[in-house]
Design a protein around this motif. Sequence first.
Motif, mmCIF file in Angstrom:
data_model
loop_
_atom_site.group_PDB
_atom_site.id
_atom_site.type_symbol
_atom_site.label_atom_id
_atom_site.label_comp_id
_atom_site.label_asym_id
_atom_site.label_seq_id
_atom_site.Cartn_x
_atom_site.Cartn_y
_atom_site.Cartn_z
ATOM 1 N N ALA A 1 -34.966 10.559 146.928
ATOM 2 C CA ALA A 1 -36.034 9.565 147.057
ATOM 3 C C ALA A 1 -37.190 10.122 147.874
ATOM 4 N N VAL A 2 -36.874 10.805 148.970
ATOM 5 C CA VAL A 2 -37.930 11.385 149.804
ATOM 6 C C VAL A 2 -38.706 12.433 149.026
ATOM 7 N N SER A 3 -37.989 13.291 148.280
ATOM 8 C CA SER A 3 -38.681 14.337 147.515
ATOM 9 C C SER A 3 -39.565 13.722 146.439
ATOM 10 N N CYS A 4 -39.106 12.634 145.812
ATOM 11 C CA CYS A 4 -39.914 11.967 144.781
ATOM 12 C C CYS A 4 -41.230 11.463 145.361
ATOM 13 N N PHE A 5 -41.155 10.816 146.513
ATOM 14 C CA PHE A 5 -42.373 10.230 147.069
ATOM 15 C C PHE A 5 -43.282 11.279 147.680
ATOM 16 N N LYS A 6 -42.742 12.392 148.093
ATOM 17 C CA LYS A 6 -43.623 13.486 148.491
ATOM 18 C C LYS A 6 -44.391 14.004 147.280
ATOM 19 N N ILE A 7 -43.697 14.121 146.152
ATOM 20 C CA ILE A 7 -44.370 14.546 144.919
ATOM 21 C C ILE A 7 -45.455 13.540 144.545
ATOM 22 N N ILE A 8 -45.129 12.254 144.657
ATOM 23 C CA ILE A 8 -46.093 11.204 144.311
ATOM 24 C C ILE A 8 -47.329 11.307 145.204
ATOM 25 N N MET A 9 -47.113 11.407 146.520
ATOM 26 C CA MET A 9 -48.240 11.393 147.447
ATOM 27 C C MET A 9 -49.110 12.632 147.307
ATOM 28 N N TYR A 10 -48.509 13.757 146.956
ATOM 29 C CA TYR A 10 -49.305 14.973 146.781
ATOM 30 C C TYR A 10 -49.993 15.018 145.417
ATOM 31 N N SER A 11 -49.503 14.244 144.454
ATOM 32 C CA SER A 11 -50.039 14.325 143.094
ATOM 33 C C SER A 11 -51.163 13.341 142.832
ATOM 34 N N ILE A 12 -51.084 12.150 143.416
ATOM 35 C CA ILE A 12 -52.100 11.138 143.145
ATOM 36 C C ILE A 12 -53.391 11.483 143.873
ATOM 37 N N GLN A 13 -54.454 10.829 143.461
ATOM 38 C CA GLN A 13 -55.723 11.019 144.142
ATOM 39 C C GLN A 13 -55.650 10.357 145.517
ATOM 40 N N ALA A 14 -56.256 10.999 146.519
ATOM 41 C CA ALA A 14 -56.080 10.572 147.917
ATOM 42 C C ALA A 14 -56.503 9.129 148.140
ATOM 43 N N GLN A 15 -57.548 8.673 147.429
ATOM 44 C CA GLN A 15 -58.039 7.316 147.679
ATOM 45 C C GLN A 15 -57.098 6.238 147.173
ATOM 46 N N TYR A 16 -56.067 6.628 146.421
ATOM 47 C CA TYR A 16 -55.111 5.639 145.911
ATOM 48 C C TYR A 16 -53.804 5.643 146.705
ATOM 49 N N SER A 17 -53.765 6.362 147.819
ATOM 50 C CA SER A 17 -52.522 6.461 148.580
ATOM 51 C C SER A 17 -52.044 5.101 149.066
ATOM 52 N N HIS A 18 -52.989 4.224 149.401
ATOM 53 C CA HIS A 18 -52.571 2.937 149.959
ATOM 54 C C HIS A 18 -51.816 2.092 148.943
ATOM 55 N N HIS A 19 -52.004 2.368 147.634
ATOM 56 C CA HIS A 19 -51.230 1.635 146.628
ATOM 57 C C HIS A 19 -49.740 1.942 146.777
ATOM 58 N N VAL A 20 -49.430 3.206 146.972
ATOM 59 C CA VAL A 20 -48.024 3.596 147.118
ATOM 60 C C VAL A 20 -47.435 2.970 148.374
ATOM 61 N N ILE A 21 -48.190 2.973 149.461
ATOM 62 C CA ILE A 21 -47.697 2.390 150.709
ATOM 63 C C ILE A 21 -47.472 0.889 150.546
#
Length: 820
Positions: A274-294
């Motif tokens: 799970a941690v590795s998945c979300f690291k991949i997600i956070m590094y792959s998406i555009q930075a301005q959309y990070s708050h959506h994941v949070i």
Amino acid sequence: MGRTGVCCCCAALRPRYKRLVDNIFPEDPKDGLVKADMEKLTFYAVSAPEKLDRIGAYLAERLSRDVVRHRYGYVLIAMEALDQLLMACHSQSIKPFVESFLQMVAKLLESGEPKLQVLGTNSFVKFANIEEDTPSYHRRYDFFVSRFSAMCHSCHSDPETRTEIRIAGIRGIQGVVRKTVNDELRATIWEPQHMDKIVPSLLFNMQKIEDIDSRIGPPSSPTGGEKEENPAVLAENCFRELLGRATYGNMNNAVRPVFAHLDHHRLWDPNEFAVSCFKIIMYSIQAQYSHHVIQETLGHLDARKRDSPRVRAGIIQVLLEAVAIAAKGSIGPTVLEVFNTLLKHLRLSVDFELGERRSSTGSASFSTSSKESDERIVQNAIIQTIGFFGSNLPDYQRSEIMMFVMGKVPVFGTSSHSLDTSHLGDLGTRRIQIMLLRSLLMVTSGYNAKTIAAALPAPFLDPLLSPSLMEDSELRQLVLEILHNLIDRHDNRAKLRGIRIIPDVSDLKIKRDKISRQDVSFMKKHGQQLYRHIYLGCKEEDNVQKNFELLYTSLALITIELANEEVVIDLIRLAIALQDIIIINEDNLPMFNRCGVMALVAAYLNFLSQMIAVPAFCQHVSKVIETRTVEAPYFLPENIFKDKRILPKSLEKHEKNLFFLTNKIAESLGGSGYSVERLSVPYVPQVTDEDRLSRRKSIVDTVSIQVDILPGNNTEDKVNNTEEITFEALKKAIDNTGLEEQEKEKRRLVIEKFQKAPFEEIAAQCETKANFLHDRLAQILELTIRPPPSPSGTMTITAGHAHYQSVPVYEMKFPDLCVY
């Protein structure tokens, strides 16, 4: 008979496009595509593009017949011909041909033959890489999404075949994404029904990664062979590509299936994947959309709040990794939401822990103790997340978070905004206080404000130094460490670690700047609060060595960062007052505490004397320390704070040469230009409303004021006007609840008046008050001082066992006021 099984006469009557198509098929499929005839067919298709749809339909008809008859050689030839036609033709008329092509690909994917499925996938991938001149909005890929997703979960008995099918499924999904994701008008791929198939299929294959840690950073560039042979690597790259193409409107649809997959496969405990998945997600998406994941993670944490502690801890750990990456970029408006949600779950975790403890009262249950320890894991994960997130924020946001977290700590006077701990009891409230202060300690780590007033504003400092946070040794330690983080702006703490007599302070290479005007102003306003906290902290019976070390560091840091001449005098008064409370011992402190305070005073005055570099002061301090080394080593930190300490039985018979004397210090500092008049005034901490209303004992246990007015010559007419006020009398006279409610009501009325009253009314009232103050000031200026009725008229003030010198009684005459 021709190669198609039709007589030559009939073949001549067939349409030309059919004859050209038939000619590309050899009599023996092993010979492969007839290249010369294929060139003719291609030339014909390019020259007459209106015939493309018919060519495609006829090829589809032949391919369907060959699939049913298991003539797989001719199927391969048909697909090769379709691929070449598709690559060669780019006209408007290619749209109907594409529909025929997709029908043939679907036919292959529906077959149960792995080779045909792989063949159809390869053709689709080639088609996906073609950029069409104009998009076809009516075309849908629902079937291909479903089919490719099913291939990603292939369970074929042969491992090599299973791997080949899964790779084909992943490449097919990648082709669908590339074909549809760039067209905003054809965004059906982002619909939940498609994402719910695509994302779990990719995650299912990503679980096979053997070395997770090698995949947690930004996208890597594996070799071509690795891409083709490893479904996990290919799935991860496809997942990264999918997330990288996600936009504001469809980000949530891409992330929610991840939570569903992790829930379904129970991957929160353990949570490495799970941690590795979300690291991949956070590094792959555009930075301005990070708050959506949070936001989605916080929402999922709320939805799973009744799950086992380890599941919640796994989700919080994922949140920690997400915010750690998001804090370096843009996190949008979710800063306070993150902290508010985490604090809410912190309270819930404590509630669950105490509930388990209450339910297990009277029984030694291993499972119950295990659940309690699991809740501690949840609480520690929350604290780490709060602290790590806060410490990575910019300073202007971090100061807001410090205020926010401090406002949640259940302390005296802040119950309206703090976490609701009324049902948790004293033990639960203490647990909440400790964990929030630990979080605050991590948030303040590395914080470097330009002025102390910015780091310690009054709304933050007052609750931090609240008496309710002094009832526990661990709480006091956390408060002092937080103060150190905020006061120490030059990283001197490591040099001051451990309470000891420093032979030469210059060897520490202390870094300091000139005291600014803002810092001087801060100490005038709030210095007494800091002194008071240190003074009361030294008197606590449950102090251990760490408490004394932190108190010493606090005094040293105030000296380095905030001390001008006036503050130096105050600090010396404070040190002498600490020495006096040990000599008098009104609080009946244990012998270790008394010797510990003496050692703290010695270590601090040794440090202070060398910092201000007054030779006479240094000489006096050194002389006392040398005497103690010989006659009373338990008054020095090197001896009292070791494992095998020797404590004296009593401190009543010690000579003056073992103590630091006020008159000696005043003489030494006065000769160097210091204003030492205030040294003769004993330090007494301020008594606040909090002391009267809190559960803690009062600073002065008994206060009795005796006023004796004795006429000079007539002893028979002697008047004994004595009034004695004890603590019990004061306790009866003050209604704690009534006083608190009265103050709240008074503040509410003032605020309401300034919010609702007309401006003219407020201005008129202010003018009236100003005139009244002006008149009273004029009266005060007419103050006359007259001697007492006789030379013996005196006022004696007694505070506990401390007697102060009698002072004359003066009468201040006002028109309507007489004060003795």
